[in-house]
Write an enzyme that holds these catalytic residues in place. Structure first.
Site, mmCIF file in Angstrom:
data_model
loop_
_atom_site.group_PDB
_atom_site.id
_atom_site.type_symbol
_atom_site.label_atom_id
_atom_site.label_comp_id
_atom_site.label_asym_id
_atom_site.label_seq_id
_atom_site.Cartn_x
_atom_site.Cartn_y
_atom_site.Cartn_z
ATOM 1 N N HIS A 19 -5.829 -3.761 -2.775
ATOM 2 C CA HIS A 19 -5.282 -3.224 -3.702
ATOM 3 C C HIS A 19 -4.909 -3.967 -5.180
ATOM 4 O O HIS A 19 -4.784 -2.939 -6.428
ATOM 5 C CB HIS A 19 -4.108 -2.316 -3.092
ATOM 6 C CG HIS A 19 -3.883 -1.309 -2.133
ATOM 7 N ND1 HIS A 19 -4.089 -0.265 -2.319
ATOM 8 C CD2 HIS A 19 -3.683 -1.227 -0.575
ATOM 9 C CE1 HIS A 19 -4.749 0.667 -0.824
ATOM 10 N NE2 HIS A 19 -3.723 -0.440 -0.325
ATOM 11 N N SER A 27 0.378 -1.197 -0.185
ATOM 12 C CA SER A 27 -0.598 0.179 -0.376
ATOM 13 C C SER A 27 0.786 1.362 -0.323
ATOM 14 O O SER A 27 0.132 2.278 -0.336
ATOM 15 C CB SER A 27 -0.755 0.006 1.430
ATOM 16 O OG SER A 27 -0.159 -0.440 2.311
ATOM 17 N N LYS A 30 -11.705 -0.392 -1.958
ATOM 18 C CA LYS A 30 -11.154 0.597 -3.358
ATOM 19 C C LYS A 30 -11.176 0.515 -4.264
ATOM 20 O O LYS A 30 -11.981 1.195 -4.009
ATOM 21 C CB LYS A 30 -9.359 -0.301 -2.944
ATOM 22 C CG LYS A 30 -8.847 -0.819 -1.877
ATOM 23 C CD LYS A 30 -8.298 0.424 -0.421
ATOM 24 C CE LYS A 30 -7.695 0.186 0.657
ATOM 25 N NZ LYS A 30 -7.624 2.035 1.209
#
Length: 306
Positions: free
Chosen positions: A123, A95, A155
């Site tokens: 992610h 991240s 996300k």
């Protein structure tokens, strides 16, 4: 909360009287009790997300952190381990750096040493792979080669909530053992419906992730040409290293005055002296906007002596 609840409970799954053995063929080691994690060693990537770190700590197992993406060190450590049960856990996309974990090598080591493997792909899912299915698809790793895959709806899908996927018997056990699942409220129906539609859009309109990654590639190339380090970024997350914590905060403030929202990451979220601005490119960003940002960063490099 998914990581915090799943990781301690995953260790318990091999001790549970519910199962004689897990899908990996590990024999049940005994009854659940106050020393549930005895016999476990967890091998955790040093740049794992804070939620993974907290989950590992709650499990109270022996913890061995391995250097970032250093598979030689991991192979040596897991080969030397005397613990009967082993657990490898890593982010899929890191991240704060935006680079991608060497999942094929980790899957090979897990198979060789009869270890469990968990990937936090918060992610990666929705962004990587030919069909947007995440880091595993990006690397061509089968889902059966990873025991637990965690993801989030916050996300790529713009919603709220986390999830974990794996073999049915392990998931059934997590439903009755993961405390952050049992003692949290469920997703509101409207959020669940929105996430479902977002997943459908991601499958139906692959141009969205393609453009986001194209924007990230362009920004990464251009910002590096202006003297910034991007720390090995490979995906849609593109950090620009500032170094000094106070200067990073100043860059964030100056960008905000120019209409750009770009929070900085500083200690203790990253190592001391490694403060950075963490940019995330989306399909909504136009080339003119990215060029404006690049101009601002070039100006600040001069005025702040970055």
């Amino acid at each position: 909360m998914a990581n915090v609840g799943v990781i301690p409970s995953a260790y318990e799954s091999r001790l549970s009287p519910v199962f004689g053995e897990t899908h990996l063929g590990h024999p049940r080691q005994g009854k659940l009790g106050e020393n549930d994690a005895v016999g476990w060693e967890v091998f955790s990537e040093e740049l794992n997300h804070a939620s993974v770190v907290d989950g590992v700590r709650l499990a109270k197992a022996k913890i061995s952190r391995f250097p970032h993406k250093n598979m030689k060190h991991l192979a040596e450590a897991i080969g030397e381990s005397k613990m009967p049960s082993k657990f490898i856990v890593s982010d899929g996309v890191f991240s704060m750096d935006g680079d991608i974990a060497p999942i094929p090598a980790m899957a090979d080591l897990a198979r060789e040493h009869n270890a469990m493997l968990m990937i936090d792909d918060a992610h990666g899912v929705g962004m990587l792979g030919a069909n947007g299915r995440g880091s595993l698809e990006h690397h061509g790793v089968a889902s059966t080669d990873v025991d637990l895959q965690m993801g989030t709806f916050t996300k790529a899908f713009g919603g709220v909530g986390g999830y974990v996927s794996g073999d049915q018997e392990v998931i059934d056990f997590l439903r009755i053992s993961a405390r952050t699942y049992i003692f949290s409220a469920p997703l509101p129906p409207a959020i669940a419906a929105g996430v479902t539609e977002a997943i459908d859009i991601a499958e139906r309109e692959p141009w969205r992730r393609e453009k986001a990654l194209e924007n990230a590639f362009y920004f990464r190339r251009e910002v590096e040409s202006r003297g910034y380090e991007t720390l090995g970024s490979e995906a849609h997350i593109v950090p620009t290293l500032i170094g000094d914590e106070l200067k990073a905060a100043e860059v964030t403030c100056l960008l905000r005055l120019r209409g750009i929202v770009a929070p900085h990451a500083r200690y203790p979220a990253v190592a001391l002296g490694q403060a950075r601005i963490r940019f995330v490119m989306t399909c909504q960003h136009e080339r003119e906007q990215i060029d404006f940002l690049l101009g601002c960063l070039a100006e600040m490099r001069e005025t702040l002596n970055l």
